[in-house]
Design a protein around this motif. Structure first.
Motif, mmCIF file in Angstrom:
data_model
loop_
_atom_site.group_PDB
_atom_site.id
_atom_site.type_symbol
_atom_site.label_atom_id
_atom_site.label_comp_id
_atom_site.label_asym_id
_atom_site.label_seq_id
_atom_site.Cartn_x
_atom_site.Cartn_y
_atom_site.Cartn_z
ATOM 1 N N ARG A 103 0.828 -1.205 0.000
ATOM 2 C CA ARG A 103 0.000 0.000 0.000
ATOM 3 C C ARG A 103 0.864 1.257 0.000
ATOM 4 N N ASN A 119 -8.467 7.419 1.167
ATOM 5 C CA ASN A 119 -8.033 6.606 2.293
ATOM 6 C C ASN A 119 -9.063 5.526 2.606
ATOM 7 N N ASN A 168 1.240 9.213 -5.964
ATOM 8 C CA ASN A 168 1.592 10.603 -5.679
ATOM 9 C C ASN A 168 2.710 11.115 -6.578
ATOM 10 N N ALA A 217 -8.494 13.093 0.347
ATOM 11 C CA ALA A 217 -7.785 12.164 1.221
ATOM 12 C C ALA A 217 -8.757 11.280 1.996
ATOM 13 N N ARG A 255 2.118 1.721 -3.508
ATOM 14 C CA ARG A 255 1.064 2.207 -4.404
ATOM 15 C C ARG A 255 0.811 3.694 -4.188
ATOM 16 N N ASN A 256 0.742 4.118 -2.941
ATOM 17 C CA ASN A 256 0.550 5.536 -2.665
ATOM 18 C C ASN A 256 1.715 6.359 -3.173
ATOM 19 N N SER A 277 4.781 10.816 6.712
ATOM 20 C CA SER A 277 4.054 9.679 7.289
ATOM 21 C C SER A 277 4.878 8.911 8.317
ATOM 22 N N GLN A 309 -8.785 2.835 0.234
ATOM 23 C CA GLN A 309 -7.527 2.123 0.391
ATOM 24 C C GLN A 309 -6.843 1.894 -0.947
ATOM 25 N N LEU A 310 -6.497 3.021 -1.568
ATOM 26 C CA LEU A 310 -5.803 2.964 -2.860
ATOM 27 C C LEU A 310 -4.571 2.075 -2.745
ATOM 28 N N TRP A 324 -1.470 11.920 3.178
ATOM 29 C CA TRP A 324 -1.869 11.194 1.982
ATOM 30 C C TRP A 324 -1.279 11.814 0.717
#
Length: 386
Positions: free
Chosen positions: A21, A382, A29, A378, A24-25, A211, A385-386, A205
């Motif tokens: 995950r 969120n 981005n 976001a 992927r984020n 993060s 759950q991309l 996000w």
């Protein structure tokens, strides 16, 4: 023993899911901020292996989050195909505040496509009906877009499960069940959260925060609220009421607050406080806080003094947050950020006036006074759950 292997395998699976995950984020981005971008450039900028990038890109294309666009030039070999976000996929953002309620269409990158202010009726019982009418009109006007959901940000603290306000001293509308009402009216998924929590999630996000390190978002509007991101998640506390720093008493002889307390931080540092300082000095009323900021930027002395007094009070509260939570960053959201060249230095100087064990970075939210609307993306992404 065979039984002892299962927890280890479960932990490994969970760890792999988290890593997947995160990657992927990261890729999403990178495309959002650098589009159009090729797969090879994604591998270079992300630091991931080309095979990992290719796998994630194919998944995002299959799920229609991104699309392939034009091809570029290459001195040898295959020409690169550039990637972009799917511009047709959108989110509807609803930002509810006592002074104004705003509805907007944004793309997945947080770019605002359309924006309208909603004129709310004086009768509190008709507020939700007016909001639903505005939402229907906005969706009809943008029927060519595919909406992923509706993100709603609220002042105060909202029970996500029971759909009721737990703490909202600045709101007197019966909008506790707005989530189910909007879902029934539109058929879209709806995510509701406190505005400061949503903005904290948005900072992470969209990749503005890393993060890893903790941050606190301070939303400055009619009141003051905070969203706390620590240890990799939004901290909500019991019943979701964590973060009400605006209602910590800074002076025993202060003004009565909407929460029933006296001398709360927001009574001296909110937009309402800034306007009150101006009106006390000039005996003149102002139509809005934006008008006060405009006058201050144009050199009006009473307006500048009012903003300065407000910012000093904000800085004192930031010092409190820095000492109690020790975040890496404190991120400010609200109209005050549109005059950051005037306000930022005053707030920071007061925050640093007394000793701090660790001094956080103080900055305005990305997106300026549109950060609250962008946070809706976001919330939805969120939840998906991309």
């Amino acid at each position: 023993m065979p039984a002892s292997r299962f927890p280890m395998n479960d932990n490994l699976i969970a760890s792999n899911r988290i890593a997947r995950r995160i990657n992927r984020n990261l890729i999403f981005n990178q495309i959002r901020t650098r589009q159009p971008i090729s797969r090879a450039d994604l591998a270079r900028t992300s630091g991931l292996q080309r095979s990992t990038v290719s796998l994630i890109v194919e998944e995002l294309i299959a799920e229609r989050w991104i699309v392939e666009g034009s091809t570029g030039e290459s001195p040898r070999g295959r020409k690169p195909t550039f990637l972009n976000l799917n511009g047709r996929r959108s989110v509807l953002a609803l930002d509810i505040h006592p002074a104004q309620t705003t509805l907007a269409v944004t793309d997945l990158g947080g770019r605002i496509i359309a924006e309208n202010m909603i004129a709310l009726p004086a009768n509190p019982q008709k507020v939700i009906g007016a909001i639903l009418n505005a939402i229907r009109k906005m969706l009809a006007a943008h029927s060519d877009r595919s909406f992923e959901g509706i993100g709603i940000t609220l002042p105060g603290r909202f029970d996500l499960h029971l759909e009721k306000f737990i703490f909202a001293p600045n709101v007197d509308w019966p909008i506790g069940r707005i989530k189910s009402r909007v879902e029934q009216a539109t058929g879209l998924s709806v995510v509701v959260d406190n505005v400061a929590n949503a903005c904290a999630l948005s900072e992470i996000w969209f990749g503005y925060g890393d993060s890893v390190h903790d941050l606190v978002v301070v939303n400055v509007s009619e009141g003051i609220g905070t969203g706390i991101f620590a240890n990799g998640r939004i901290l909500r506390g019991q019943d979701g009421v964590a973060g009400e720093f605006g209602h910590i008493q800074l002076g025993a002889n202060g003004l009565r607050c909407g929460c029933g307390g006296v001398g709360c931080w927001e009574t001296v540092a909110s937009n309402r406080a800034g306007m009150r300082y101006y009106e006390e000095a000039t005996r003149k009323s102002l139509p809005s806080f934006e008008a006060l900021l405009q006058m201050a930027s144009e050199g009006d002395a009473p307006a500048q003094q009012a903003i300065n007094k407000m910012c000093v009070a904000l800085g004192r509260g930031m010092h409190m947050i820095a000492l109690s939570l020790a975040p890496r960053e404190i991120v400010v959201v609200g109209d005050i950020t549109t005059a950051w060249q005037i306000t930022g230095s005053v707030i920071e100087a007061e925050m640093r006036r007394y000793p701090l064990v660790r001094t956080p970075t103080l900055r305005p939210a990305q997106g300026g006074n549109k950060a609250r609307l962008r946070s809706a993306v976001a919330l939805i992404m969120n939840a998906n759950q991309l």
